[in-house]
Write an enzyme that holds these catalytic residues in place. Structure first.
Site, mmCIF file in Angstrom:
data_model
loop_
_atom_site.group_PDB
_atom_site.id
_atom_site.type_symbol
_atom_site.label_atom_id
_atom_site.label_comp_id
_atom_site.label_asym_id
_atom_site.label_seq_id
_atom_site.Cartn_x
_atom_site.Cartn_y
_atom_site.Cartn_z
ATOM 1 N N ASP A 45 0.853 -1.194 0.000
ATOM 2 C CA ASP A 45 0.000 0.000 0.000
ATOM 3 C C ASP A 45 0.887 1.241 0.000
ATOM 4 O O ASP A 45 1.546 1.538 1.005
ATOM 5 C CB ASP A 45 -0.893 0.002 1.246
ATOM 6 C CG ASP A 45 -1.864 1.182 1.239
ATOM 7 O OD1 ASP A 45 -2.979 1.014 0.720
ATOM 8 O OD2 ASP A 45 -1.489 2.267 1.730
ATOM 9 N N TYR A 50 3.303 9.746 -0.709
ATOM 10 C CA TYR A 50 4.385 9.162 0.104
ATOM 11 C C TYR A 50 5.753 9.364 -0.563
ATOM 12 O O TYR A 50 6.787 9.187 0.094
ATOM 13 C CB TYR A 50 4.172 7.661 0.356
ATOM 14 C CG TYR A 50 2.889 7.286 1.077
ATOM 15 C CD1 TYR A 50 2.073 8.249 1.670
ATOM 16 C CD2 TYR A 50 2.486 5.964 1.172
ATOM 17 C CE1 TYR A 50 0.898 7.896 2.314
ATOM 18 C CE2 TYR A 50 1.309 5.602 1.819
ATOM 19 C CZ TYR A 50 0.516 6.575 2.381
ATOM 20 O OH TYR A 50 -0.650 6.216 3.019
ATOM 21 N N LYS A 75 -2.501 5.895 -4.406
ATOM 22 C CA LYS A 75 -3.582 6.848 -4.121
ATOM 23 C C LYS A 75 -3.269 8.193 -4.753
ATOM 24 O O LYS A 75 -2.103 8.601 -4.816
ATOM 25 C CB LYS A 75 -3.745 7.045 -2.599
ATOM 26 C CG LYS A 75 -3.659 5.766 -1.795
ATOM 27 C CD LYS A 75 -3.923 5.962 -0.318
ATOM 28 C CE LYS A 75 -3.519 4.721 0.471
ATOM 29 N NZ LYS A 75 -2.108 4.644 0.857
ATOM 30 N N HIS A 108 -7.263 9.730 -2.207
ATOM 31 C CA HIS A 108 -6.617 9.665 -0.887
ATOM 32 C C HIS A 108 -7.454 10.367 0.195
ATOM 33 O O HIS A 108 -7.600 9.867 1.300
ATOM 34 C CB HIS A 108 -5.216 10.286 -0.987
ATOM 35 C CG HIS A 108 -4.258 9.817 0.048
ATOM 36 N ND1 HIS A 108 -2.901 9.711 -0.194
ATOM 37 C CD2 HIS A 108 -4.426 9.434 1.336
ATOM 38 C CE1 HIS A 108 -2.300 9.274 0.905
ATOM 39 N NE2 HIS A 108 -3.201 9.108 1.846
HETATM 40 P P1 NDP Z 1 0.653 1.564 11.895
HETATM 41 O O1 NDP Z 1 -0.497 1.420 12.833
HETATM 42 O O2 NDP Z 1 0.865 0.548 10.840
HETATM 43 O O3 NDP Z 1 1.953 1.685 12.817
HETATM 44 C C1 NDP Z 1 3.249 1.843 12.295
HETATM 45 C C2 NDP Z 1 4.184 2.114 13.473
HETATM 46 O O4 NDP Z 1 4.202 0.989 14.359
HETATM 47 C C3 NDP Z 1 5.611 2.360 13.064
HETATM 48 O O5 NDP Z 1 6.143 3.322 13.949
HETATM 49 C C4 NDP Z 1 6.297 1.011 13.279
HETATM 50 O O6 NDP Z 1 7.663 1.233 13.600
HETATM 51 C C5 NDP Z 1 5.524 0.463 14.455
HETATM 52 N N1 NDP Z 1 5.377 -1.002 14.420
HETATM 53 C C6 NDP Z 1 5.125 -1.787 13.343
HETATM 54 N N2 NDP Z 1 5.015 -3.080 13.710
HETATM 55 C C7 NDP Z 1 5.191 -3.121 15.040
HETATM 56 C C8 NDP Z 1 5.187 -4.172 15.999
HETATM 57 N N3 NDP Z 1 4.980 -5.440 15.638
HETATM 58 N N4 NDP Z 1 5.392 -3.855 17.309
HETATM 59 C C9 NDP Z 1 5.591 -2.569 17.694
HETATM 60 N N5 NDP Z 1 5.609 -1.530 16.834
HETATM 61 C C10 NDP Z 1 5.407 -1.804 15.513
HETATM 62 O O7 NDP Z 1 0.536 3.032 11.264
HETATM 63 P P2 NDP Z 1 0.600 3.672 9.818
HETATM 64 O O8 NDP Z 1 0.161 5.068 9.991
HETATM 65 O O9 NDP Z 1 1.885 3.487 9.152
HETATM 66 O O10 NDP Z 1 -0.533 2.896 8.994
HETATM 67 C C11 NDP Z 1 -0.273 1.757 8.194
HETATM 68 C C12 NDP Z 1 -0.425 2.077 6.728
HETATM 69 O O11 NDP Z 1 -1.718 2.619 6.475
HETATM 70 C C13 NDP Z 1 0.523 3.172 6.211
HETATM 71 O O12 NDP Z 1 1.849 2.722 6.043
HETATM 72 C C14 NDP Z 1 -0.170 3.540 4.936
HETATM 73 O O13 NDP Z 1 0.069 2.557 3.943
HETATM 74 C C15 NDP Z 1 -1.623 3.546 5.381
HETATM 75 N N6 NDP Z 1 -2.071 4.885 5.832
HETATM 76 C C16 NDP Z 1 -3.030 5.505 5.061
HETATM 77 C C17 NDP Z 1 -3.495 6.748 5.385
HETATM 78 C C18 NDP Z 1 -4.530 7.376 4.527
HETATM 79 O O14 NDP Z 1 -4.828 8.568 4.700
HETATM 80 N N7 NDP Z 1 -5.107 6.652 3.587
HETATM 81 C C19 NDP Z 1 -2.996 7.493 6.567
HETATM 82 C C20 NDP Z 1 -2.006 6.742 7.334
HETATM 83 C C21 NDP Z 1 -1.598 5.483 6.969
HETATM 84 P P3 NDP Z 1 8.899 0.560 12.748
HETATM 85 O O15 NDP Z 1 8.751 0.962 11.318
HETATM 86 O O16 NDP Z 1 10.089 1.150 13.422
HETATM 87 O O17 NDP Z 1 8.774 -0.923 12.980
#
Ligand code: NDP
Length: 281
Positions: A45, A50, A75, A108
């Site tokens: 995704d 991004y 998006k 988006h």
């Molecule tokens: P998430 O809820 O996926 O959380 C990501 C965070 O959690 C990062 O800091 C990561 O750190 C940490 N993390 C990941 N796995 C673990 C784990 N197993 N244990 C502890 N910490 C963990 O948030 P996102 O905002 O990134 O959402 C996911 C996806 O959704 C985005 O990447 C994007 O593709 C989409 N999105 C879409 C939006 C929209 O407007 N359409 C807005 C926001 C997100 P690290 O990388 O250091 O592991």
């Protein structure tokens, strides 16, 4: 790893688990996506905003995987809602991704404060891209119930998915109910509340009882609610952790305990779609 697929209202299907690459810097993206593909992920995704579609494309090209084994979502940039701009931006995405089609293309944000409140003609443009076969499915992101009703009433075409903020602290019930009413699959963004689920005691308790991590408990909660998820991580060990979800189940009581963490609007972490009006550049 076998990842279940969810049926979409256009007759296609989507892997229920993927990798999100929001905030993954472009120079790191090809490595991160290659690691995810190595770990068994087949659904990525990304988004024009991004700034890392080229990295996604590079990893796909270098993977040698058959195109049909992969599921790629991108998006539309908030700056390109006008139909001609949306078409050009879509073409540019295909070029950056090195693909001749994407599996899913989303608006988006609805941006009701911009473009004279017109997101219907933007939606119509995505519907045309689908008819042309260059986006296998089309959908929206951050659409509130009234935004969904408006595009469906105007065009007769419901989006395949609505990608919205959704996690235990913000279940986003009104939007999920609207999605269900219109046969639109809910994609949950920030599925683990951007890591914050690790601090919650009830989730920690279920994690101890099931021998899983808090992230796994919450991702499993999403799967059992029928959501599509793509937790973001740049770390291979967390990619494996976040995908080890298909050999356990939460009980009804455990599902209810996670459901009970909802704080309504107070749990929202991101912007409100009714007022969000960010345009890059
Ligand atoms: P998430 O809820 O996926 O959380 C990501 C965070 O959690 C990062 O800091 C990561 O750190 C940490 N993390 C990941 N796995 C673990 C784990 N197993 N244990 C502890 N910490 C963990 O948030 P996102 O905002 O990134 O959402 C996911 C996806 O959704 C985005 O990447 C994007 O593709 C989409 N999105 C879409 C939006 C929209 O407007 N359409 C807005 C926001 C997100 P690290 O990388 O250091 O592991």
């Amino acid at each position: 790893m076998t990842i279940p697929r969810i049926e979409l209202n256009d007759g296609t299907s989507i892997p229920q688990l993927g990798l999100g690459v929001f905030r993954v810097p472009l120079p790191e993206t090809a490595r991160v996506v290659a690691d995810a593909l190595e770990a068994g992920y087949r659904h990525i995704d990304t988004a024009q905003m991004y700034g890392n579609e080229e990295g996604v494309g590079q990893a796909i090209a270098e993977s040698g995987l058959p195109r049909d084994d992969l599921y790629v979502t991108t998006k539309l940039d908030n700056g390109f809602h006008q139909p001609d701009d949306a078409r050009r931006a879509f073409d540019d995405s295909l070029t950056r991704l090195g693909l001749d089609r994407v599996d899913l293309f989303l608006i988006h944000w609805p941006l009701p404060m911009l473009y004279d409140g017109d997101f219907v003609s933007t939606w119509q443009t995505l519907v045309e891209l689908k008819k042309e076969g260059r986006a296998t499915s089309v959908g929206v992101s951050n659409f509130q119930p009234d935004h969904l009703d408006r595009i469906v009433d105007a065009t007769g075409v419901a989006p395949a998915v609505n990608q919205v903020e959704c996690h235990p602290f913000f279940r986003n019930d009104s939007v999920r109910a609207a999605n269900q009413r219109l046969d639109v699959v809910t994609e949950a963004w920030a599925p683990i509340a951007q890591g914050r689920v690790g601090d919650d005691d009830s989730i920690g308790e279920i994690a101890s009882l099931t021998g899983r991590t808090p992230a796994q408990v919450v991702l499993r909660w999403h799967l059992q609610h029928g959501h599509v998820v793509f937790p973001k991580t740049t770390r291979p060990e967390r990619m494996r952790e976040n995908a080890a979800l298909f050999d356990f189940e939460l009980t009804d009581d455990q599902m209810r305990a996670v459901d009970a963490l909802d704080r309504g609007e107070d749990g929202r972490q991101g912007a409100h779609p009714d007022t969000f009006d960010y345009v890059p550049r």
